[in-house]
Write a protein that holds these residues in place. Structure first.
Motif, PDB file in Angstrom:
ATOM      1  N   GLY A  36       0.836  -1.150  -0.115  1.00  0.00           N
ATOM      2  CA  GLY A  36       0.116   0.020  -0.012  1.00  0.00           C
ATOM      3  C   GLY A  36       0.765   1.404   0.191  1.00  0.00           C
ATOM      4  O   GLY A  36       2.026   1.290   0.037  1.00  0.00           O
ATOM      5  N   LEU A  37       0.178   2.410  -0.291  1.00  0.00           N
ATOM      6  CA  LEU A  37       0.928   3.840  -0.114  1.00  0.00           C
ATOM      7  C   LEU A  37       1.178   3.967   1.110  1.00  0.00           C
ATOM      8  O   LEU A  37       0.584   3.737   2.243  1.00  0.00           O
ATOM      9  CB  LEU A  37      -0.080   4.880  -0.780  1.00  0.00           C
ATOM     10  CG  LEU A  37      -0.301   4.873  -2.392  1.00  0.00           C
ATOM     11  CD1 LEU A  37      -1.428   5.860  -2.430  1.00  0.00           C
ATOM     12  CD2 LEU A  37       1.043   5.212  -2.830  1.00  0.00           C
ATOM     13  N   ARG A  38       2.333   4.793   1.382  1.00  0.00           N
ATOM     14  CA  ARG A  38       2.878   4.982   2.787  1.00  0.00           C
ATOM     15  C   ARG A  38       3.192   6.695   2.906  1.00  0.00           C
ATOM     16  O   ARG A  38       3.409   6.935   1.872  1.00  0.00           O
ATOM     17  CB  ARG A  38       4.376   4.261   2.928  1.00  0.00           C
ATOM     18  CG  ARG A  38       4.172   2.842   3.145  1.00  0.00           C
ATOM     19  CD  ARG A  38       3.454   2.352   4.127  1.00  0.00           C
ATOM     20  NE  ARG A  38       3.531   0.787   4.571  1.00  0.00           N
ATOM     21  CZ  ARG A  38       2.573  -0.096   4.011  1.00  0.00           C
ATOM     22  NH1 ARG A  38       2.027  -0.012   2.835  1.00  0.00           N
ATOM     23  NH2 ARG A  38       3.202  -1.527   4.228  1.00  0.00           N
ATOM     24  N   PRO A  39       3.297   7.064   3.943  1.00  0.00           N
ATOM     25  CA  PRO A  39       3.367   8.317   4.187  1.00  0.00           C
ATOM     26  C   PRO A  39       4.846   9.021   3.672  1.00  0.00           C
ATOM     27  O   PRO A  39       5.209  10.104   4.062  1.00  0.00           O
ATOM     28  CB  PRO A  39       3.350   8.739   5.458  1.00  0.00           C
ATOM     29  CG  PRO A  39       3.394   7.476   6.202  1.00  0.00           C
ATOM     30  CD  PRO A  39       3.058   6.569   5.211  1.00  0.00           C
ATOM     31  N   TYR A  40       5.771   8.214   3.287  1.00  0.00           N
ATOM     32  CA  TYR A  40       7.117   8.707   3.043  1.00  0.00           C
ATOM     33  C   TYR A  40       7.499   9.522   1.687  1.00  0.00           C
ATOM     34  O   TYR A  40       8.263   9.581   1.406  1.00  0.00           O
ATOM     35  CB  TYR A  40       7.997   7.481   3.129  1.00  0.00           C
ATOM     36  CG  TYR A  40       7.786   6.733   4.094  1.00  0.00           C
ATOM     37  CD1 TYR A  40       7.855   7.153   5.498  1.00  0.00           C
ATOM     38  CD2 TYR A  40       7.347   5.318   4.083  1.00  0.00           C
ATOM     39  CE1 TYR A  40       7.487   6.439   6.442  1.00  0.00           C
ATOM     40  CE2 TYR A  40       7.150   4.427   5.298  1.00  0.00           C
ATOM     41  CZ  TYR A  40       7.439   4.907   6.645  1.00  0.00           C
ATOM     42  OH  TYR A  40       6.881   4.156   7.575  1.00  0.00           O
ATOM     43  N   GLY A  41       6.270   9.696   0.916  1.00  0.00           N
ATOM     44  CA  GLY A  41       6.230  10.224  -0.375  1.00  0.00           C
ATOM     45  C   GLY A  41       4.943  10.052  -0.983  1.00  0.00           C
ATOM     46  O   GLY A  41       4.185   9.129  -0.674  1.00  0.00           O
ATOM     47  N   ARG A  42       4.598  10.918  -2.048  1.00  0.00           N
ATOM     48  CA  ARG A  42       3.156  11.065  -2.637  1.00  0.00           C
ATOM     49  C   ARG A  42       3.031   9.555  -3.545  1.00  0.00           C
ATOM     50  O   ARG A  42       1.608   9.197  -3.444  1.00  0.00           O
ATOM     51  CB  ARG A  42       3.005  11.906  -3.544  1.00  0.00           C
ATOM     52  CG  ARG A  42       1.769  12.327  -4.292  1.00  0.00           C
ATOM     53  CD  ARG A  42       1.675  13.645  -5.128  1.00  0.00           C
ATOM     54  NE  ARG A  42       2.882  13.549  -6.300  1.00  0.00           N
ATOM     55  CZ  ARG A  42       2.726  12.708  -7.263  1.00  0.00           C
ATOM     56  NH1 ARG A  42       1.472  11.930  -7.586  1.00  0.00           N
ATOM     57  NH2 ARG A  42       3.715  12.561  -8.204  1.00  0.00           N
TER      58      ARG A  42
ATOM     59  N   PHE B  58       5.063   6.661  -2.546  1.00  0.00           N
ATOM     60  CA  PHE B  58       5.707   5.489  -2.080  1.00  0.00           C
ATOM     61  C   PHE B  58       4.961   4.279  -1.700  1.00  0.00           C
ATOM     62  O   PHE B  58       4.037   4.572  -0.851  1.00  0.00           O
ATOM     63  CB  PHE B  58       6.317   6.121  -0.759  1.00  0.00           C
ATOM     64  CG  PHE B  58       7.575   5.176  -0.216  1.00  0.00           C
ATOM     65  CD1 PHE B  58       8.865   5.761  -0.690  1.00  0.00           C
ATOM     66  CD2 PHE B  58       6.947   4.322   0.585  1.00  0.00           C
ATOM     67  CE1 PHE B  58       9.771   4.796   0.154  1.00  0.00           C
ATOM     68  CE2 PHE B  58       8.052   3.433   1.378  1.00  0.00           C
ATOM     69  CZ  PHE B  58       9.389   3.748   1.074  1.00  0.00           C
ATOM     70  N   TYR B  59       4.955   3.288  -2.725  1.00  0.00           N
ATOM     71  CA  TYR B  59       4.074   1.999  -2.600  1.00  0.00           C
ATOM     72  C   TYR B  59       4.761   1.079  -2.161  1.00  0.00           C
ATOM     73  O   TYR B  59       5.915   0.680  -2.727  1.00  0.00           O
ATOM     74  CB  TYR B  59       3.382   1.981  -3.781  1.00  0.00           C
ATOM     75  CG  TYR B  59       2.374   0.713  -3.609  1.00  0.00           C
ATOM     76  CD1 TYR B  59       1.048   0.989  -3.492  1.00  0.00           C
ATOM     77  CD2 TYR B  59       2.642  -0.661  -4.074  1.00  0.00           C
ATOM     78  CE1 TYR B  59       0.077   0.023  -3.412  1.00  0.00           C
ATOM     79  CE2 TYR B  59       1.787  -1.778  -4.011  1.00  0.00           C
ATOM     80  CZ  TYR B  59       0.581  -1.193  -3.784  1.00  0.00           C
ATOM     81  OH  TYR B  59      -0.440  -2.121  -3.843  1.00  0.00           O
ATOM     82  N   ALA B  60       4.713   0.354  -1.156  1.00  0.00           N
ATOM     83  CA  ALA B  60       5.674  -0.544  -0.185  1.00  0.00           C
ATOM     84  C   ALA B  60       4.849  -1.787   0.209  1.00  0.00           C
ATOM     85  O   ALA B  60       3.869  -1.618   0.540  1.00  0.00           O
ATOM     86  CB  ALA B  60       6.569   0.014   0.749  1.00  0.00           C
ATOM     87  N   ALA B  61       5.623  -2.679   0.604  1.00  0.00           N
ATOM     88  CA  ALA B  61       5.252  -4.002   1.209  1.00  0.00           C
ATOM     89  C   ALA B  61       6.345  -4.423   1.953  1.00  0.00           C
ATOM     90  O   ALA B  61       7.418  -4.042   1.746  1.00  0.00           O
ATOM     91  CB  ALA B  61       4.812  -5.100   0.532  1.00  0.00           C
ATOM     92  N   TYR B  62       6.352  -4.938   3.302  1.00  0.00           N
ATOM     93  CA  TYR B  62       7.000  -5.475   3.911  1.00  0.00           C
ATOM     94  C   TYR B  62       6.924  -6.857   4.702  1.00  0.00           C
ATOM     95  O   TYR B  62       5.859  -7.337   4.702  1.00  0.00           O
ATOM     96  CB  TYR B  62       7.028  -4.628   5.224  1.00  0.00           C
ATOM     97  CG  TYR B  62       7.395  -3.207   5.026  1.00  0.00           C
ATOM     98  CD1 TYR B  62       8.441  -2.629   5.106  1.00  0.00           C
ATOM     99  CD2 TYR B  62       6.183  -2.409   4.780  1.00  0.00           C
ATOM    100  CE1 TYR B  62       8.707  -1.086   4.686  1.00  0.00           C
ATOM    101  CE2 TYR B  62       6.355  -1.124   4.489  1.00  0.00           C
ATOM    102  CZ  TYR B  62       7.700  -0.374   4.519  1.00  0.00           C
ATOM    103  OH  TYR B  62       7.944   0.818   4.326  1.00  0.00           O
ATOM    104  N   LEU B  63       8.180  -7.591   4.697  1.00  0.00           N
ATOM    105  CA  LEU B  63       7.843  -9.131   5.043  1.00  0.00           C
ATOM    106  C   LEU B  63       9.069  -9.544   6.083  1.00  0.00           C
ATOM    107  O   LEU B  63      10.178  -8.772   5.884  1.00  0.00           O
ATOM    108  CB  LEU B  63       8.017  -9.949   3.868  1.00  0.00           C
ATOM    109  CG  LEU B  63       7.244 -10.190   2.684  1.00  0.00           C
ATOM    110  CD1 LEU B  63       8.027 -11.015   1.428  1.00  0.00           C
ATOM    111  CD2 LEU B  63       6.179 -10.599   3.126  1.00  0.00           C
ATOM    112  N   ARG B  64       9.022 -10.432   6.636  1.00  0.00           N
ATOM    113  CA  ARG B  64      10.352 -11.100   7.172  1.00  0.00           C
ATOM    114  C   ARG B  64      10.478 -12.398   6.613  1.00  0.00           C
ATOM    115  O   ARG B  64       9.379 -13.378   6.328  1.00  0.00           O
ATOM    116  CB  ARG B  64       9.847 -11.340   8.800  1.00  0.00           C
ATOM    117  CG  ARG B  64       9.612 -10.268   9.545  1.00  0.00           C
ATOM    118  CD  ARG B  64      10.593 -10.128  10.526  1.00  0.00           C
ATOM    119  NE  ARG B  64      10.554  -8.853  11.162  1.00  0.00           N
ATOM    120  CZ  ARG B  64      11.501  -8.155  11.991  1.00  0.00           C
ATOM    121  NH1 ARG B  64      12.719  -8.398  11.587  1.00  0.00           N
ATOM    122  NH2 ARG B  64      11.050  -6.853  12.649  1.00  0.00           N
TER     123      ARG B  64
END
Length: 126
Positions: free
Chosen positions: A97-103, A105-111
């Motif tokens: 999803g979009l993150r507040p780090y830039g207009r 900035f679309y990211a996902a996070y995994l371990r």
């Protein structure tokens, strides 16, 4: 600025299953394999990401606060990185999803299966 990034694993075969899936979704491929380490990069390019058994022979541990982030060519690739990584034994650390780090900035996070935190980011318009 960076030449490469390395994370540790106590099970290279298990790590290969995870990274082949998660990084494959971003267009990266495994370029090197031996019993102690595997390396990934763009097809035909240099290895920029390594997964290895720790050289001191102690158990691999997670770096608190460290997180390699991989460039994704599209938002769909970020989605696939997350989904494929989960199917290959990863754990969710943040859905795509979009993150507040830039207009855009679309990211996902995994371990990964060893607990290393990873991210994939697309900085392009939808």
């Amino acid at each position: 600025m960076l030449s490469y990034v390395t994370v540790g694993s106590d099970d290279i075969e298990r790590a290969a299953l995870f990274y082949d899936a998660a990084l494959g979704a971003l267009g990266y491929v495994r370029l090197y394999t031996d019993p102690r380490e595997i390396g990934y990069g763009a097809p035909g390019g240099p290895i920029r990401f390594w997964v290895n058994r720790p050289y001191d022979a102690l158990p691999a541990s997670v770096g608190n606060g460290s997180m390699p982030c991989f460039e994704a060519p599209s938002r769909a690739a970020v989605d696939a990185f997350h989904a494929d990584g989960l199917r290959a034994g990863g754990r969710d650390e943040g859905a795509p999803g979009l993150r507040p780090y830039g207009r855009v900035f679309y990211a996902a996070y995994l371990r990964d299966p060893d607990g290393n935190k990873l991210s994939a980011v697309c900085d392009a318009e939808a």
